[in-house]
Design a protein around this motif. Structure first.
Motif, short mmCIF file in Angstrom:
data_model
loop_
_atom_site.label_atom_id
_atom_site.label_comp_id
_atom_site.label_asym_id
_atom_site.label_seq_id
_atom_site.Cartn_x
_atom_site.Cartn_y
_atom_site.Cartn_z
N TYR A 1 49.88 46.64 67.86
CA TYR A 1 50.11 45.34 67.23
C TYR A 1 49.58 45.28 65.79
O TYR A 1 49.56 44.20 65.19
CB TYR A 1 49.42 44.25 68.05
CG TYR A 1 49.97 44.11 69.46
CD1 TYR A 1 51.12 43.38 69.72
CD2 TYR A 1 49.32 44.72 70.53
CE1 TYR A 1 51.62 43.26 71.01
CE2 TYR A 1 49.81 44.61 71.82
CZ TYR A 1 50.96 43.87 72.06
OH TYR A 1 51.45 43.76 73.34
N ASP A 2 49.17 46.40 65.23
CA ASP A 2 48.59 46.43 63.89
C ASP A 2 49.46 45.74 62.83
O ASP A 2 48.95 45.01 61.98
CB ASP A 2 48.30 47.86 63.45
CG ASP A 2 47.09 48.45 64.16
OD1 ASP A 2 46.43 47.71 64.92
OD2 ASP A 2 46.79 49.65 63.96
N PRO A 3 50.80 45.92 62.84
CA PRO A 3 51.62 45.28 61.79
C PRO A 3 51.65 43.76 61.88
O PRO A 3 52.00 43.10 60.90
CB PRO A 3 53.01 45.86 62.04
CG PRO A 3 52.79 47.13 62.79
CD PRO A 3 51.61 46.86 63.66
N LEU A 4 51.29 43.20 63.03
CA LEU A 4 51.32 41.75 63.20
C LEU A 4 49.93 41.11 63.14
O LEU A 4 49.82 39.88 63.15
CB LEU A 4 51.96 41.38 64.55
CG LEU A 4 53.46 41.61 64.68
CD1 LEU A 4 53.92 41.25 66.09
CD2 LEU A 4 54.21 40.80 63.64
N PHE A 5 48.89 41.93 63.07
CA PHE A 5 47.53 41.40 63.15
C PHE A 5 46.95 41.26 61.74
O PHE A 5 46.61 42.24 61.09
CB PHE A 5 46.64 42.30 64.00
CG PHE A 5 45.29 41.72 64.29
CD1 PHE A 5 45.11 40.83 65.34
CD2 PHE A 5 44.18 42.04 63.50
CE1 PHE A 5 43.87 40.27 65.60
CE2 PHE A 5 42.94 41.51 63.76
CZ PHE A 5 42.77 40.61 64.81
N GLU A 6 46.84 40.02 61.29
CA GLU A 6 46.29 39.72 59.97
C GLU A 6 44.80 39.47 60.10
O GLU A 6 44.36 38.65 60.92
CB GLU A 6 46.99 38.50 59.38
CG GLU A 6 46.75 38.29 57.91
CD GLU A 6 47.64 37.19 57.35
OE1 GLU A 6 47.17 36.03 57.30
OE2 GLU A 6 48.80 37.48 56.99
N ARG B 1 55.63 37.89 60.49
CA ARG B 1 56.50 39.06 60.49
C ARG B 1 55.63 40.31 60.35
O ARG B 1 54.52 40.24 59.82
CB ARG B 1 57.52 38.99 59.35
CG ARG B 1 56.90 38.96 57.97
CD ARG B 1 57.95 38.93 56.88
NE ARG B 1 57.34 38.87 55.55
CZ ARG B 1 56.89 39.94 54.89
NH1 ARG B 1 56.97 41.15 55.45
NH2 ARG B 1 56.36 39.81 53.69
N PRO B 2 56.11 41.45 60.82
CA PRO B 2 55.31 42.68 60.71
C PRO B 2 55.20 43.14 59.26
O PRO B 2 56.15 43.02 58.48
CB PRO B 2 56.08 43.69 61.56
CG PRO B 2 57.47 43.15 61.63
CD PRO B 2 57.36 41.66 61.55
#
Length: 386
Positions: free
Chosen positions: A164-169, A155-156
């Protein structure tokens, strides 16, 4: 080692109308080379460029070439995006328009989560990629690639960044790119790595007006692997080379021997000194392999020896583990091994650059020239030997 060319242009054009991106490049080129950067909003005669390449590099080169052919000055361009292993590398070069409309971040993220909904955590690996291309008026190309590994979250999370920063861990961390501060992101992002690689490549190839930087290549522990050592020395345009021992070959046959300070390691049998003092870039370097000082367990004995010889910088090897830290006003640098890493995942070497304001930059690379997230900038005041 190749000779440097003189840089003869007073400005560069960035093939982009993105003001945030322009500020990043302006800071890079002004800080490193004293060169102005202008964006496409500041020049006439350049229309939209269709990005139809199959790779990030193809798109970056096409944009830079298209503008350079019109303006006849150096032009830099980038193309970046996200590649997801479980999706065969998608969205890739279509990252900005993955859901159809260009730049719709929310729609792109929704589509990515939908495509990944049945993918387990172990298989959600992904990479942010940035390709940079610099095209010179004579047609010469410089292309570099920066990568940031990670995985797709379920999840974001986070409110900073974009795309895509909120989804990239991030790999090895439990935070997304959007949970980082802008300052931290600027240090570790794929674009930051690509920009650093471009700056390094420019320093290797060109001599810039007013640049008083002294560039020193530090290597160690190649253990007879002459081809690896030679390829590193050929690629790096350094003012001096320091070899911290365990070369395990004929010392006189080492590449660039006339501009090299080399010491004997515990596996060497050449008639080479175990310790050397070299002065350059305004600093006094103490070079040793390190086995006589028990460096695998402690740096205490080496620190005492550094004080005895009034060293500003100590270069050592033996452990095959990259290390860089300041102790007692002295900088200790272990470049690691270019062939047999220990305590680190990849072989490494180090490049030390001295400036005219008391700053020393240490950057680590793999033998293939890829940037390694080690090193840093250190404030160092040269000692006066008694």
């Amino acid at each position: 080692m190749v000779s440097k060319q003189k840089w003869t242009w007073d400005k560069i054009v960035l093939a982009s109308r993105n003001e945030h991106k322009l500020r990043e490049f302006q800071a890079l080129f002004k800080r490193n080379f004293g060169i102005d950067v202008r964006g496409l909003n500041d020049v006439d005669g350049v229309g939209n460029i269709v990005e139809d390449g199959k790779t990030f590099e193809e798109n970056a080169v096409k944009k830079a070439k298209s503008v350079a052919n019109i303006l006849n000055i150096p032009v830099v361009a980038d193309d970046s995006g996200l590649t997801v292993d479980a999706l065969g590398g998608a969205p890739g070069v279509y990252s900005a328009r993955y859901a159809g409309e260009h730049g719709d971040d929310a729609a792109n993220n929704r589509k990515l989560l939908h495509e990944m909904e049945r993918v387990v955590a172990e298989e959600r690996t992904a990479t942010f990629v940035c390709a940079l291309a610099l095209i010179l008026p004579d047609g010469e190309e410089i292309v570099v690639r920066g990568e940031c590994p990670g995985r797709i979250a379920f999840r974001p999370r986070g409110t900073n960044g974009f795309g895509y920063d909120p989804l990239f861990e991030l790999e090895g961390r439990s935070v997304t790119m959007a949970e980082l501060s802008p300052q931290e992101k600027d240090q570790i992002s794929h674009r930051a790595k690509a920009m650093q690689l471009l700056a390094d490549e420019l320093r290797r190839r060109f001599e810039f007006e007013g640049d008083e930087t002294v560039r020193i290549l530090i290597v160690s522990d190649n253990h007879g692997e002459e081809k690896v050592l030679s390829s590193v020395i050929r690629r790096e345009v350094a003012d001096h080379v320091i070899h911290c021992g365990d070369f395990c070959t004929d010392a006189d046959a080492l590449p660039n021997r006339e501009r090299m300070t080399v010491v004997r390691g515990n596996c060497d049998f050449e008639a080479v000194k175990e310790e050397e003092i070299w002065e350059g870039g305004g600093y006094r370097f103490f070079v040793t392999h390190g086995h006589r000082y028990g460096i695998k367990s402690s740096l205490t004995s080496l620190l005492y020896r550094a004080e005895e010889v009034a060293a500003d910088i100590v270069c050592f090897g033996h452990s095959h583990t990259p290390y860089c830290s300041a102790h007692g006003g002295c900088l200790f640098v272990n470049p690691g091994s270019v062939v047999q890493p220990r305590g680190y995942t990849v072989p490494t070497y180090a490049v030390l650059e001295t400036g005219d304001e008391g700053g020393v930059d240490i950057t680590y690379y793999t033998p293939g020239g890829e940037l390694v997230p080690l090193g840093g900038t250190y404030s160092l005041k040269a000692k006066k030997p008694e």
